[in-house]
Design an enzyme around this catalytic site. Structure first.
Site, PDB file in Angstrom:
ATOM      1  N   TYR A 126     -47.107  54.565  16.584  1.00  0.00           N
ATOM      2  CA  TYR A 126     -46.701  55.610  17.529  1.00  0.00           C
ATOM      3  C   TYR A 126     -47.525  56.880  17.296  1.00  0.00           C
ATOM      4  O   TYR A 126     -48.119  57.448  18.222  1.00  0.00           O
ATOM      5  CB  TYR A 126     -45.207  55.900  17.353  1.00  0.00           C
ATOM      6  CG  TYR A 126     -44.752  57.178  18.029  1.00  0.00           C
ATOM      7  CD1 TYR A 126     -44.562  57.239  19.398  1.00  0.00           C
ATOM      8  CD2 TYR A 126     -44.523  58.343  17.271  1.00  0.00           C
ATOM      9  CE1 TYR A 126     -44.155  58.417  20.016  1.00  0.00           C
ATOM     10  CE2 TYR A 126     -44.104  59.517  17.885  1.00  0.00           C
ATOM     11  CZ  TYR A 126     -43.926  59.556  19.249  1.00  0.00           C
ATOM     12  OH  TYR A 126     -43.530  60.730  19.858  1.00  0.00           O
ATOM     13  N   LYS A 157     -50.611  58.990  19.519  1.00  0.00           N
ATOM     14  CA  LYS A 157     -50.586  60.424  19.860  1.00  0.00           C
ATOM     15  C   LYS A 157     -51.896  61.089  19.427  1.00  0.00           C
ATOM     16  O   LYS A 157     -52.478  61.887  20.162  1.00  0.00           O
ATOM     17  CB  LYS A 157     -49.401  61.125  19.183  1.00  0.00           C
ATOM     18  CG  LYS A 157     -48.050  60.714  19.702  1.00  0.00           C
ATOM     19  CD  LYS A 157     -47.845  61.180  21.131  1.00  0.00           C
ATOM     20  CE  LYS A 157     -46.487  60.821  21.670  1.00  0.00           C
ATOM     21  NZ  LYS A 157     -46.367  61.035  23.113  1.00  0.00           N
ATOM     22  N   PHE A 217     -41.885  69.031  17.099  1.00  0.00           N
ATOM     23  CA  PHE A 217     -41.196  68.529  15.921  1.00  0.00           C
ATOM     24  C   PHE A 217     -39.948  67.792  16.480  1.00  0.00           C
ATOM     25  O   PHE A 217     -40.077  67.153  17.513  1.00  0.00           O
ATOM     26  CB  PHE A 217     -40.981  69.661  14.913  1.00  0.00           C
ATOM     27  CG  PHE A 217     -42.288  69.952  14.162  1.00  0.00           C
ATOM     28  CD1 PHE A 217     -43.415  70.414  14.846  1.00  0.00           C
ATOM     29  CD2 PHE A 217     -42.427  69.684  12.814  1.00  0.00           C
ATOM     30  CE1 PHE A 217     -44.646  70.606  14.191  1.00  0.00           C
ATOM     31  CE2 PHE A 217     -43.643  69.880  12.142  1.00  0.00           C
ATOM     32  CZ  PHE A 217     -44.744  70.343  12.838  1.00  0.00           C
ATOM     33  N   ASN A 218     -38.782  67.810  15.877  1.00  0.00           N
ATOM     34  CA  ASN A 218     -37.702  66.934  16.384  1.00  0.00           C
ATOM     35  C   ASN A 218     -36.914  67.563  17.533  1.00  0.00           C
ATOM     36  O   ASN A 218     -36.194  68.546  17.314  1.00  0.00           O
ATOM     37  CB  ASN A 218     -36.735  66.585  15.248  1.00  0.00           C
ATOM     38  CG  ASN A 218     -37.280  65.488  14.384  1.00  0.00           C
ATOM     39  OD1 ASN A 218     -38.446  65.508  14.021  1.00  0.00           O
ATOM     40  ND2 ASN A 218     -36.453  64.512  14.056  1.00  0.00           N
ATOM     41  N   ASP A 249     -43.213  56.516   7.313  1.00  0.00           N
ATOM     42  CA  ASP A 249     -42.625  57.734   7.855  1.00  0.00           C
ATOM     43  C   ASP A 249     -42.829  58.878   6.868  1.00  0.00           C
ATOM     44  O   ASP A 249     -42.768  58.680   5.656  1.00  0.00           O
ATOM     45  CB  ASP A 249     -41.126  57.505   8.085  1.00  0.00           C
ATOM     46  CG  ASP A 249     -40.585  58.418   9.171  1.00  0.00           C
ATOM     47  OD1 ASP A 249     -41.382  59.108   9.819  1.00  0.00           O
ATOM     48  OD2 ASP A 249     -39.358  58.441   9.353  1.00  0.00           O
TER      49      ASP A 249
HETATM   50  N1  NAD Z   1     -37.815  63.249  21.534  1.00  0.00           N
HETATM   51  C1  NAD Z   1     -38.512  63.735  20.494  1.00  0.00           C
HETATM   52  O1  NAD Z   1     -37.959  64.160  19.465  1.00  0.00           O
HETATM   53  C2  NAD Z   1     -40.022  63.804  20.571  1.00  0.00           C
HETATM   54  C3  NAD Z   1     -40.735  64.307  19.474  1.00  0.00           C
HETATM   55  C4  NAD Z   1     -42.123  64.349  19.551  1.00  0.00           C
HETATM   56  C5  NAD Z   1     -42.768  63.940  20.690  1.00  0.00           C
HETATM   57  N2  NAD Z   1     -42.057  63.441  21.728  1.00  0.00           N
HETATM   58  C6  NAD Z   1     -42.767  62.983  22.921  1.00  0.00           C
HETATM   59  O2  NAD Z   1     -42.195  63.590  24.052  1.00  0.00           O
HETATM   60  C7  NAD Z   1     -42.268  62.719  25.188  1.00  0.00           C
HETATM   61  C8  NAD Z   1     -40.918  62.591  25.825  1.00  0.00           C
HETATM   62  O3  NAD Z   1     -39.991  62.071  24.868  1.00  0.00           O
HETATM   63  P1  NAD Z   1     -38.496  61.755  25.300  1.00  0.00           P
HETATM   64  O4  NAD Z   1     -37.661  61.840  24.076  1.00  0.00           O
HETATM   65  O5  NAD Z   1     -38.149  62.558  26.479  1.00  0.00           O
HETATM   66  O6  NAD Z   1     -38.631  60.223  25.710  1.00  0.00           O
HETATM   67  P2  NAD Z   1     -37.905  59.465  26.914  1.00  0.00           P
HETATM   68  O7  NAD Z   1     -38.027  58.003  26.619  1.00  0.00           O
HETATM   69  O8  NAD Z   1     -36.545  60.008  27.135  1.00  0.00           O
HETATM   70  O9  NAD Z   1     -38.810  59.846  28.166  1.00  0.00           O
HETATM   71  C9  NAD Z   1     -40.019  59.198  28.463  1.00  0.00           C
HETATM   72  C10 NAD Z   1     -40.090  59.038  29.971  1.00  0.00           C
HETATM   73  O10 NAD Z   1     -41.332  58.417  30.317  1.00  0.00           O
HETATM   74  C11 NAD Z   1     -41.101  57.365  31.251  1.00  0.00           C
HETATM   75  N3  NAD Z   1     -42.173  56.394  31.079  1.00  0.00           N
HETATM   76  C12 NAD Z   1     -42.460  55.675  29.961  1.00  0.00           C
HETATM   77  N4  NAD Z   1     -43.541  54.885  30.175  1.00  0.00           N
HETATM   78  C13 NAD Z   1     -43.957  55.133  31.449  1.00  0.00           C
HETATM   79  C14 NAD Z   1     -45.011  54.629  32.245  1.00  0.00           C
HETATM   80  N5  NAD Z   1     -45.865  53.701  31.786  1.00  0.00           N
HETATM   81  N6  NAD Z   1     -45.151  55.094  33.506  1.00  0.00           N
HETATM   82  C15 NAD Z   1     -44.276  56.036  33.992  1.00  0.00           C
HETATM   83  N7  NAD Z   1     -43.260  56.537  33.281  1.00  0.00           N
HETATM   84  C16 NAD Z   1     -43.090  56.092  32.026  1.00  0.00           C
HETATM   85  C17 NAD Z   1     -39.722  56.849  30.881  1.00  0.00           C
HETATM   86  O11 NAD Z   1     -39.086  56.153  31.940  1.00  0.00           O
HETATM   87  C18 NAD Z   1     -38.993  58.128  30.522  1.00  0.00           C
HETATM   88  O12 NAD Z   1     -38.420  58.728  31.659  1.00  0.00           O
HETATM   89  C19 NAD Z   1     -42.847  61.412  24.660  1.00  0.00           C
HETATM   90  O13 NAD Z   1     -44.228  61.394  24.924  1.00  0.00           O
HETATM   91  C20 NAD Z   1     -42.596  61.492  23.168  1.00  0.00           C
HETATM   92  O14 NAD Z   1     -43.535  60.743  22.436  1.00  0.00           O
HETATM   93  C21 NAD Z   1     -40.693  63.364  21.706  1.00  0.00           C
END
Ligand code: NAD
Length: 328
Positions: free
Chosen positions: A139, A143, A167-168, A283
């Protein structure tokens, strides 16, 4: 001004669309709803599509003619990425599609959801953007690879980007219009809340022999609304500045798993039975942000990220969501 919010039906994306609307932007969500939700698209229109489908993406970009793209779409479950890396590496090819279509259609600005996971094991804390990058799992590697791709597209084709290293993410919209709804849920705060609410019997946590004060992993918890506001700041930055940047988004304060469990338990006035599973080798033991660059360059600082606000908004959201989710 129209913004294409790729992944805007997800947890962070739905809060981004909320604050975009508040700031006067028009959000058009492009999402395949694989992990996102139709109910979460409340602050703009939806084009249902997959960024792996370059034709669908091309059509959306031509139709919408956005000023900028915010790219949040990704698979996010770190443990799944270790078990099944091939689907995670599609995050890279899908992002390549997005960048190709941006070049073709002349869309020059992108805000990308990167992650603190790019840093890996900390050499020092708090972590600033110059800290060495040593992603520890597939993952995190995707990124970091995408950040590299953005840099190359910036050099070659004049794309400008802000990579936001979250971050989180945690908490929920205080008005409870949207919030976190992952299946399966892997994030600590919602899992602890479920146990405190009696929806699950026991909380499973990973590892208590990390090189941290109480042996448990330490993370920097930042409210999702604060993250969302940073996207608006990033769009404003891209309108005014020519240089692309990578920026940490965190609070500068770390909490161990144990501290979070205690805080949720205290808030809920309920014990949270916990079992410790073997440490998860790919991790990082601790990720805590130095977010001074975000403050200096984007004029961003967290407003909702006290632990009390995070837990209260997450709690209220989960209470609401558990009563409505069966009807959705
Ligand atoms: N949640 C966290 O703590 C966190 C931390 C660091 C980075 N991120 C990054 O932030 C972003 C959002 O995270 P999140 O927690 O909202 O995740 P999430 O799974 O809730 O949202 C991701 C969205 O992307 C859509 N999606 C996935 N693959 C797709 C594709 N191929 N085509 C179109 N849509 C697609 C999903 O349907 C979903 O709506 C991600 O890129 C994640 O890696 C999140």
């Amino acid at each position: 001004m129209k913004i294409l919010v790729v992944g805007g039906a997800g947890y962070v994306g739905s809060h981004v669309a909320l604050v975009l609307q508040e700031a006067g932007f028009e959000a058009v969500v492009f999402d395949n709803l694989s992990t996102g939700h139709l109910w979460a698209v409340q602050f703009g229109s939806l084009i249902q599509g997959d960024i792996e489908d370059i034709e669908a993406l091309r059509q959306a970009m031509v139709e919408v003619e956005p000023q900028a793209v915010i790219h949040l779409a990704s698979l996010i479950n770190v443990r799944d990425s270790i078990r099944n890396p091939q689907v995670f590496y599609e995050n890279i090819s899908a992002t390549l599609n997005l960048l190709k279509v941006m070049v073709e259609t002349g869309v020059k600005q992108i805000v990308f959801s990167s992650s603190a996971a790019v840093y890996g094991e900390p050499q020092y804390l708090p972590i600033d953007e110059r800290h060495p990058k040593a992603p520890m799992n597939p993952y995190a590697k995707t990124k970091f690879a995408i950040e590299g791709m953005l840099e190359d597209f910036a050099n070659a084709y004049g794309i400008r980007y802000v990579a936001l290293r979250y971050f989180n993410a945690c908490g929920a919209d205080p008005q409870l219009r949207v919030g976190e709804a992952h299946t399966p849920e892997t994030h600590l705060i919602p899992l602890a809340i479920r146990v405190a609410m009696g929806q699950q019997p026991i909380l499973q946590v990973y590892g208590n022999h990390y090189d941290t004060p109480d042996g448990m992993a330490v993370r920097d918890y930042v409210h999702v609304l604060d993250l969302a506001y940073a996207h608006v700041k990033a769009l404003k930055y891209l309108c005014a500045q020519s240089q692309s940047i990578q920026v940490n988004l965190g609070t500068g304060r770390g909490y161990s798993v144990q501290e979070i469990v205690q805080a949720v338990s205290h808030f809920a006035c309920s014990p949270i039975p916990t079992t410790v599973l073997p440490q998860f080798s790919m991790d990082s033991p601790a990720l805590v942000a130095d977010a001074s660059l975000a403050k200096n360059i984007l004029d961003w600082s967290p407003q909702y990220s006290s632990l009390e606000t995070i837990i209260a908004t997450a709690w209220n959201w989960h209470q609401k969501y558990s009563t409505i989710s069966t009807a959705l």
